[in-house]
Design a protein around this motif. Structure first.
Motif, PDB file in Angstrom:
ATOM      1  N   GLY A  26      27.892  52.297  94.062  1.00  0.00           N
ATOM      2  CA  GLY A  26      28.979  52.985  94.647  1.00  0.00           C
ATOM      3  C   GLY A  26      28.633  53.960  95.224  1.00  0.00           C
ATOM      4  N   THR A  27      29.595  55.051  95.799  1.00  0.00           N
ATOM      5  CA  THR A  27      29.428  56.126  96.379  1.00  0.00           C
ATOM      6  C   THR A  27      28.934  57.290  95.596  1.00  0.00           C
ATOM      7  N   PHE A  28      27.967  57.537  94.924  1.00  0.00           N
ATOM      8  CA  PHE A  28      27.475  58.499  94.009  1.00  0.00           C
ATOM      9  C   PHE A  28      28.128  59.896  94.035  1.00  0.00           C
ATOM     10  N   SER A  29      27.987  60.228  95.565  1.00  0.00           N
ATOM     11  CA  SER A  29      28.570  61.462  95.539  1.00  0.00           C
ATOM     12  C   SER A  29      29.933  62.001  95.401  1.00  0.00           C
ATOM     13  N   ARG A  30      30.756  60.870  95.429  1.00  0.00           N
ATOM     14  CA  ARG A  30      32.400  60.927  95.215  1.00  0.00           C
ATOM     15  C   ARG A  30      32.583  61.172  93.741  1.00  0.00           C
ATOM     16  N   TYR A  31      31.552  61.055  92.965  1.00  0.00           N
ATOM     17  CA  TYR A  31      31.904  61.037  91.465  1.00  0.00           C
ATOM     18  C   TYR A  31      31.560  62.261  90.732  1.00  0.00           C
ATOM     19  N   GLY A  32      32.354  62.802  89.974  1.00  0.00           N
ATOM     20  CA  GLY A  32      31.968  63.801  88.827  1.00  0.00           C
ATOM     21  C   GLY A  32      31.127  62.947  87.931  1.00  0.00           C
ATOM     22  N   MET A  33      29.910  63.691  87.482  1.00  0.00           N
ATOM     23  CA  MET A  33      29.072  63.087  86.296  1.00  0.00           C
ATOM     24  C   MET A  33      29.115  63.843  85.102  1.00  0.00           C
ATOM     25  N   GLY A  34      29.408  63.298  84.092  1.00  0.00           N
ATOM     26  CA  GLY A  34      29.189  63.775  82.619  1.00  0.00           C
ATOM     27  C   GLY A  34      28.521  63.257  81.774  1.00  0.00           C
ATOM     28  N   TRP A  35      28.041  64.143  80.909  1.00  0.00           N
ATOM     29  CA  TRP A  35      27.234  63.495  79.648  1.00  0.00           C
ATOM     30  C   TRP A  35      28.026  63.681  78.322  1.00  0.00           C
ATOM     31  N   PHE A  36      28.046  62.618  77.639  1.00  0.00           N
ATOM     32  CA  PHE A  36      28.460  62.976  76.139  1.00  0.00           C
ATOM     33  C   PHE A  36      27.383  62.502  75.105  1.00  0.00           C
ATOM     34  N   ARG A  37      27.731  62.517  74.078  1.00  0.00           N
ATOM     35  CA  ARG A  37      27.074  62.199  73.035  1.00  0.00           C
ATOM     36  C   ARG A  37      27.536  61.760  71.601  1.00  0.00           C
ATOM     37  N   GLN A  38      27.041  60.976  70.985  1.00  0.00           N
ATOM     38  CA  GLN A  38      27.341  60.638  69.848  1.00  0.00           C
ATOM     39  C   GLN A  38      26.440  60.461  68.609  1.00  0.00           C
ATOM     40  N   ALA A  39      26.591  61.453  67.653  1.00  0.00           N
ATOM     41  CA  ALA A  39      25.571  61.233  66.378  1.00  0.00           C
ATOM     42  C   ALA A  39      26.182  60.161  65.566  1.00  0.00           C
ATOM     43  N   PRO A  40      25.285  59.924  64.730  1.00  0.00           N
ATOM     44  CA  PRO A  40      25.646  58.808  63.488  1.00  0.00           C
ATOM     45  C   PRO A  40      26.778  59.309  62.712  1.00  0.00           C
ATOM     46  N   GLY A  41      27.813  58.414  62.756  1.00  0.00           N
ATOM     47  CA  GLY A  41      28.842  58.724  61.852  1.00  0.00           C
ATOM     48  C   GLY A  41      30.048  59.734  62.544  1.00  0.00           C
ATOM     49  N   LYS A  42      29.755  59.988  63.829  1.00  0.00           N
ATOM     50  CA  LYS A  42      30.722  61.042  64.324  1.00  0.00           C
ATOM     51  C   LYS A  42      31.278  60.370  65.529  1.00  0.00           C
ATOM     52  N   GLU A  43      32.343  60.874  66.173  1.00  0.00           N
ATOM     53  CA  GLU A  43      32.896  60.618  67.567  1.00  0.00           C
ATOM     54  C   GLU A  43      32.147  60.902  68.571  1.00  0.00           C
ATOM     55  N   ARG A  44      32.190  60.435  69.742  1.00  0.00           N
ATOM     56  CA  ARG A  44      31.587  60.834  70.901  1.00  0.00           C
ATOM     57  C   ARG A  44      32.113  62.184  71.335  1.00  0.00           C
ATOM     58  N   GLU A  45      31.259  62.989  71.779  1.00  0.00           N
ATOM     59  CA  GLU A  45      31.745  64.383  72.351  1.00  0.00           C
ATOM     60  C   GLU A  45      31.309  64.702  73.524  1.00  0.00           C
ATOM     61  N   PHE A  46      31.943  65.431  74.318  1.00  0.00           N
ATOM     62  CA  PHE A  46      31.675  65.933  75.665  1.00  0.00           C
ATOM     63  C   PHE A  46      30.434  66.767  75.451  1.00  0.00           C
ATOM     64  N   VAL A  47      29.639  66.898  76.382  1.00  0.00           N
ATOM     65  CA  VAL A  47      28.352  67.775  76.301  1.00  0.00           C
ATOM     66  C   VAL A  47      28.565  68.568  77.877  1.00  0.00           C
ATOM     67  N   ALA A  48      28.506  68.005  78.821  1.00  0.00           N
ATOM     68  CA  ALA A  48      28.336  68.716  80.216  1.00  0.00           C
ATOM     69  C   ALA A  48      29.176  67.749  81.208  1.00  0.00           C
ATOM     70  N   VAL A  49      29.276  68.472  82.163  1.00  0.00           N
ATOM     71  CA  VAL A  49      29.775  67.755  83.584  1.00  0.00           C
ATOM     72  C   VAL A  49      29.588  68.660  84.676  1.00  0.00           C
ATOM     73  N   VAL A  50      29.150  67.933  85.779  1.00  0.00           N
ATOM     74  CA  VAL A  50      29.000  68.517  87.248  1.00  0.00           C
ATOM     75  C   VAL A  50      29.947  67.963  88.082  1.00  0.00           C
ATOM     76  N   ARG A  51      30.597  68.643  88.877  1.00  0.00           N
ATOM     77  CA  ARG A  51      31.391  68.187  89.803  1.00  0.00           C
ATOM     78  C   ARG A  51      30.533  67.231  91.009  1.00  0.00           C
ATOM     79  N   TRP A  52      31.389  66.652  91.729  1.00  0.00           N
ATOM     80  CA  TRP A  52      30.797  65.721  92.681  1.00  0.00           C
ATOM     81  C   TRP A  52      29.841  66.354  93.710  1.00  0.00           C
ATOM     82  N   ASP A  53      29.919  67.854  93.811  1.00  0.00           N
ATOM     83  CA  ASP A  53      29.024  68.446  95.091  1.00  0.00           C
ATOM     84  C   ASP A  53      28.020  69.197  94.207  1.00  0.00           C
ATOM     85  N   GLY A  54      28.045  69.166  93.074  1.00  0.00           N
ATOM     86  CA  GLY A  54      27.083  70.013  92.294  1.00  0.00           C
ATOM     87  C   GLY A  54      27.519  71.291  92.152  1.00  0.00           C
ATOM     88  N   VAL A  55      28.176  72.057  92.648  1.00  0.00           N
ATOM     89  CA  VAL A  55      28.531  73.333  92.792  1.00  0.00           C
ATOM     90  C   VAL A  55      29.035  73.813  91.575  1.00  0.00           C
TER      91      VAL A  55
END
Length: 123
Positions: A26-55
């Motif tokens: 795909g066209t990577f620069s058009r997507y916002g990119m996020g990181w999530f994490r899921q610990a054992p026995g827990k729900e997946r949670e938001f960690v960080a996000v960067v906008r499409w332009d990195g700003v």
């Protein structure tokens, strides 16, 4: 879009680790990119996000000041630099791509997901 997360491993508390998320199909620069994490026995949670332009970025309170999200659109890759790691950071970390131009922080807002990479922090 296919996402491949890598860089996880076993580290000690206080150490640093950098995760990578390589995108293809795909066209990577058009997507916002996020990181999530899921610990054992827990729900997946938001960690960080960067906008499409990195700003613009956003972080979960639990990682502010310790984690830094970035991206290199020329390499179709997003990164998560994790410093001062704590045992409670132990989880499977997932990267995700979002087609909007905002800074989404919820799972349902993301369109594509990688397979996850395990981070284990020992005390």
């Amino acid at each position: 879009v296919q996402l491949q997360a890598s860089g996880g491993g076993l580290v000690q508390a206080g150490d640093s680790l950098r995760l990578s998320c390589a995108a293809s199909g795909g066209t990577f620069s058009r997507y916002g990119m996020g990181w999530f994490r899921q610990a054992p026995g827990k729900e997946r949670e938001f960690v960080a996000v960067v906008r499409w332009d990195g700003v613009m970025t956003d972080y979960a309170d639990s990682v502010k000041g310790r984690f830094t999200i970035s991206r290199d659109n020329a390499k179709n890759t997003a990164y998560l630099q994790m410093n001062s790691l704590k045992p409670e950071d132990t989880a499977v970390y997932y990267c995700a791509a979002d087609r909007s131009f905002g800074l989404p922080t919820t799972i349902r807002e993301y369109d594509y997901w990688g397979q996850g990479t395990l981070v284990t922090v020992s005390s």
